[in-house]
Write an enzyme that holds these catalytic residues in place. Structure first.
Site, PDB file in Angstrom:
ATOM      1  N   THR A 194       0.801  -1.242   0.000  1.00 15.81           N
ATOM      2  CA  THR A 194       0.000   0.000   0.000  1.00 15.81           C
ATOM      3  C   THR A 194       0.828   1.285   0.000  1.00 15.81           C
ATOM      4  OG1 THR A 194      -0.169   0.105   2.410  1.00 15.81           O
ATOM      5  CG2 THR A 194      -1.871  -1.166   1.271  1.00 15.81           C
TER       6      THR A 194
ATOM      7  N   TYR B 192       3.926   5.781   4.892  1.00 13.11           N
ATOM      8  CA  TYR B 192       3.271   5.866   3.589  1.00 13.11           C
ATOM      9  C   TYR B 192       2.267   7.021   3.565  1.00 13.11           C
ATOM     10  CZ  TYR B 192       5.299   1.192   2.994  1.00 13.11           C
ATOM     11  OH  TYR B 192       6.160   0.120   2.922  1.00 13.11           O
TER      12      TYR B 192
ATOM     13  N   GLN C  40       9.217 -12.181  14.522  1.00 13.27           N
ATOM     14  CA  GLN C  40       8.509 -13.184  13.706  1.00 13.27           C
ATOM     15  C   GLN C  40       8.710 -13.022  12.204  1.00 13.27           C
ATOM     16  OE1 GLN C  40       7.125 -15.810  15.028  1.00 13.27           O
ATOM     17  NE2 GLN C  40       7.625 -15.011  17.052  1.00 13.27           N
TER      18      GLN C  40
ATOM     19  N   TYR D 145       9.390  -7.432  -0.605  1.00 15.44           N
ATOM     20  CA  TYR D 145       8.680  -6.262  -1.129  1.00 15.44           C
ATOM     21  C   TYR D 145       9.167  -5.888  -2.537  1.00 15.44           C
ATOM     22  CZ  TYR D 145      12.463  -2.995   0.542  1.00 15.44           C
ATOM     23  OH  TYR D 145      13.629  -2.315   0.772  1.00 15.44           O
TER      24      TYR D 145
HETATM   25  N1  LIG Z   1       9.605  -2.383   3.990  1.00 17.42           N
HETATM   26  C1  LIG Z   1      10.020  -1.532   3.087  1.00 17.42           C
HETATM   27  O1  LIG Z   1      11.003  -0.799   3.258  1.00 17.42           O
HETATM   28  C2  LIG Z   1       9.276  -1.444   1.781  1.00 17.42           C
HETATM   29  C3  LIG Z   1       9.845  -0.775   0.678  1.00 17.42           C
HETATM   30  C4  LIG Z   1       9.124  -0.732  -0.513  1.00 17.42           C
HETATM   31  C5  LIG Z   1       7.877  -1.340  -0.582  1.00 17.42           C
HETATM   32  N2  LIG Z   1       7.330  -1.949   0.510  1.00 17.42           N
HETATM   33  C6  LIG Z   1       5.990  -2.595   0.469  1.00 17.42           C
HETATM   34  O2  LIG Z   1       5.935  -3.425  -0.677  1.00 17.42           O
HETATM   35  C7  LIG Z   1       4.832  -3.026  -1.494  1.00 17.42           C
HETATM   36  C8  LIG Z   1       5.132  -3.282  -2.957  1.00 17.42           C
HETATM   37  O3  LIG Z   1       6.260  -2.581  -3.389  1.00 17.42           O
HETATM   38  P1  LIG Z   1       6.173  -1.251  -4.273  1.00 17.42           P
HETATM   39  O4  LIG Z   1       4.915  -0.550  -4.012  1.00 17.42           O
HETATM   40  O5  LIG Z   1       7.463  -0.554  -4.033  1.00 17.42           O
HETATM   41  O6  LIG Z   1       6.225  -1.739  -5.754  1.00 17.42           O
HETATM   42  P2  LIG Z   1       5.755  -2.984  -6.645  1.00 17.42           P
HETATM   43  O7  LIG Z   1       4.631  -3.700  -6.012  1.00 17.42           O
HETATM   44  O8  LIG Z   1       6.987  -3.714  -7.020  1.00 17.42           O
HETATM   45  O9  LIG Z   1       5.274  -2.201  -7.942  1.00 17.42           O
HETATM   46  C9  LIG Z   1       4.174  -1.341  -7.930  1.00 17.42           C
HETATM   47  C10 LIG Z   1       3.988  -0.825  -9.348  1.00 17.42           C
HETATM   48  O10 LIG Z   1       3.598  -1.923 -10.191  1.00 17.42           O
HETATM   49  C11 LIG Z   1       2.371  -1.593 -10.834  1.00 17.42           C
HETATM   50  N3  LIG Z   1       1.573  -2.822 -10.972  1.00 17.42           N
HETATM   51  C12 LIG Z   1       1.051  -3.580  -9.980  1.00 17.42           C
HETATM   52  N4  LIG Z   1       0.430  -4.658 -10.486  1.00 17.42           N
HETATM   53  C13 LIG Z   1       0.549  -4.558 -11.836  1.00 17.42           C
HETATM   54  C14 LIG Z   1       0.092  -5.359 -12.907  1.00 17.42           C
HETATM   55  N5  LIG Z   1      -0.563  -6.498 -12.689  1.00 17.42           N
HETATM   56  N6  LIG Z   1       0.381  -4.970 -14.177  1.00 17.42           N
HETATM   57  C15 LIG Z   1       1.071  -3.798 -14.409  1.00 17.42           C
HETATM   58  N7  LIG Z   1       1.522  -3.003 -13.431  1.00 17.42           N
HETATM   59  C16 LIG Z   1       1.263  -3.385 -12.143  1.00 17.42           C
HETATM   60  C17 LIG Z   1       1.702  -0.603  -9.932  1.00 17.42           C
HETATM   61  O11 LIG Z   1       0.816   0.166 -10.694  1.00 17.42           O
HETATM   62  P3  LIG Z   1      -0.592   0.633 -10.115  1.00 17.42           P
HETATM   63  O12 LIG Z   1      -0.298   1.274  -8.795  1.00 17.42           O
HETATM   64  O13 LIG Z   1      -1.072   1.559 -11.168  1.00 17.42           O
HETATM   65  O14 LIG Z   1      -1.457  -0.594  -9.971  1.00 17.42           O
HETATM   66  C18 LIG Z   1       2.895   0.197  -9.431  1.00 17.42           C
HETATM   67  O15 LIG Z   1       3.275   1.160 -10.401  1.00 17.42           O
HETATM   68  C19 LIG Z   1       4.660  -1.548  -1.130  1.00 17.42           C
HETATM   69  O16 LIG Z   1       3.450  -1.028  -1.592  1.00 17.42           O
HETATM   70  C20 LIG Z   1       4.837  -1.605   0.349  1.00 17.42           C
HETATM   71  O17 LIG Z   1       3.670  -2.098   0.988  1.00 17.42           O
HETATM   72  C21 LIG Z   1       8.031  -2.041   1.676  1.00 17.42           C
END
Ligand SMILES: NC(=O)c1ccc[n+]([C@@H]2O[C@H](COP(=O)([O-])OP(=O)(O)OC[C@H]3O[C@@H](n4cnc5c(N)ncnc54)[C@H](OP(=O)(O)O)[C@@H]3O)[C@@H](O)[C@H]2O)c1
Length: 281
Positions: free
Chosen positions: A18, A53, A161, A192
């Site tokens: 998210t 976020y 965990q 992620y």
């Molecule tokens: N712990 C940490 O430090 C950390 C760091 C980064 C991320 N995270 C978590 O991991 C989650 C995922 O990572 P992220 O948000 O960085 O990136 P991601 O999930 O790797 O990529 C998101 C991108 O992919 C697109 N997308 C998603 N599904 C798609 C599909 N089926 N076809 C085409 N495009 C698609 C999304 O577009 P749309 O939005 O237009 O659907 C968005 O532009 C985050 O949201 C967050 O909850 C955690």
């Protein structure tokens, strides 16, 4: 849908990411809420958010969706800033997150990344929150192997965990020692950014990915997500802002690879053969 054991519970193999959710206009927020609802209605039962976020906007939007679902039907993860990692600030951050999320507890509360607060203090604060019933369990994020080992050496450190790190086909650092170590210590892994986040700088798509996706009659994103899930008991948390993307990601969970296909992908995106520093986004 493929299920895994995550945080000692039966869970979907993908959760709902998210980051950047809730930051747009009404129309965008509505589409994002619909996408999360679609995911929850079609078998996903983990949501990942953080106080960072949108400085709470993501948690607010998630709260608006989940208030319509039985609290026991999904696991909710949030994270606190490293500069909120003292016992007092953890409690304040957590209470603010719970308010935005319109719930009375989290299933997991994670230290978002390591900062200057000694781990002992952070663990003490998190254990207090478990005792208070405000969180079921706690974990960490962006921890490399040395951080995990240090954590496990301190009082109550083994109560951690989960660890949430970057994992996609172009960032395989965790495969060398982090994943095996976590498996040995019965610690769940969250990967992620399966698509390399919003910026192609983080994951270079080589022609083989396009070719193979075409041959398999799937999209590039489906290939990338299915690859992350291919043979590990781990949770991947793609973020999608539309029902269309959520549907596509749900379908990717059932995509499989032949041994030959995996070998071809390994040639272009090799697994680490020695310890390499963890990448982060
Ligand atoms: N712990 C940490 O430090 C950390 C760091 C980064 C991320 N995270 C978590 O991991 C989650 C995922 O990572 P992220 O948000 O960085 O990136 P991601 O999930 O790797 O990529 C998101 C991108 O992919 C697109 N997308 C998603 N599904 C798609 C599909 N089926 N076809 C085409 N495009 C698609 C999304 O577009 P749309 O939005 O237009 O659907 C968005 O532009 C985050 O949201 C967050 O909850 C955690």
């Amino acid at each position: 849908m493929k299920s895994i054991t995550f945080n000692h519970q039966n869970s979907s193999a993908i959760g709902i990411g998210t980051w950047h959710i809730g930051e747009g206009n009404n129309k965008e927020n509505t589409a994002e809420m619909e996408a999360i609802k679609y995911g929850l209605d079609h078998g996903i039962n983990v949501i990942d958010t953080a106080e960072m976020y949108g400085e709470g906007l993501s948690e607010k939007l998630v709260g608006q969706v989940i208030k319509n679902y039985p609290r026991g039907s999904f696991q909710l993860i949030s994270k606190f800033y490293p500069f909120h990692a003292t016992p007092k600030l953890i409690e304040e951050s957590l209470k603010a997150s719970l308010k935005r999320l319109q719930t009375d507890h989290l299933d997991l509360y994670l230290l978002h990344w390591r900062g200057n607060t000694p781990l002992e203090q952070t663990v003490f604060g998190l254990e207090k929150m478990v005792s208070a019933g405000l969180i079921k369990n706690w974990g960490v994020s962006n921890f490399d192997i040395d951080d995990l080992k240090e954590l496990s050496s301190i009082k109550d450190g083994n109560n951690c965990q989960v660890n949430e790190d970057l994992y996609n086909i172009g960032s395989r650092e965790i495969e060398y020692s982090i994943l095996p170590w976590q498996k040995e210590h019965h610690m769940s892994f969250i990967g992620y950014s399966p698509f390399g986040s919003d910026d192609s700088e983080f994951l270079k798509i080589q022609p083989i990915i396009n070719q193979m996706a075409q041959q398999k009659h799937i999209t590039v994103h489906q290939l990338l997500l299915a690859w992350v899930l291919r043979n590990h008991d781990l949770l991947s948390i793609p973020k999608s802002s539309s029902i269309e993307h959520m549907k596509s990601n749900l379908a990717a969970v059932d995509v499989t690879f032949t041994k030959d296909e995996l070998e071809i992908l390994d040639q272009t995106y090799p697994a680490p053969k020695h310890e390499v520093q963890l990448n982060t986004i």
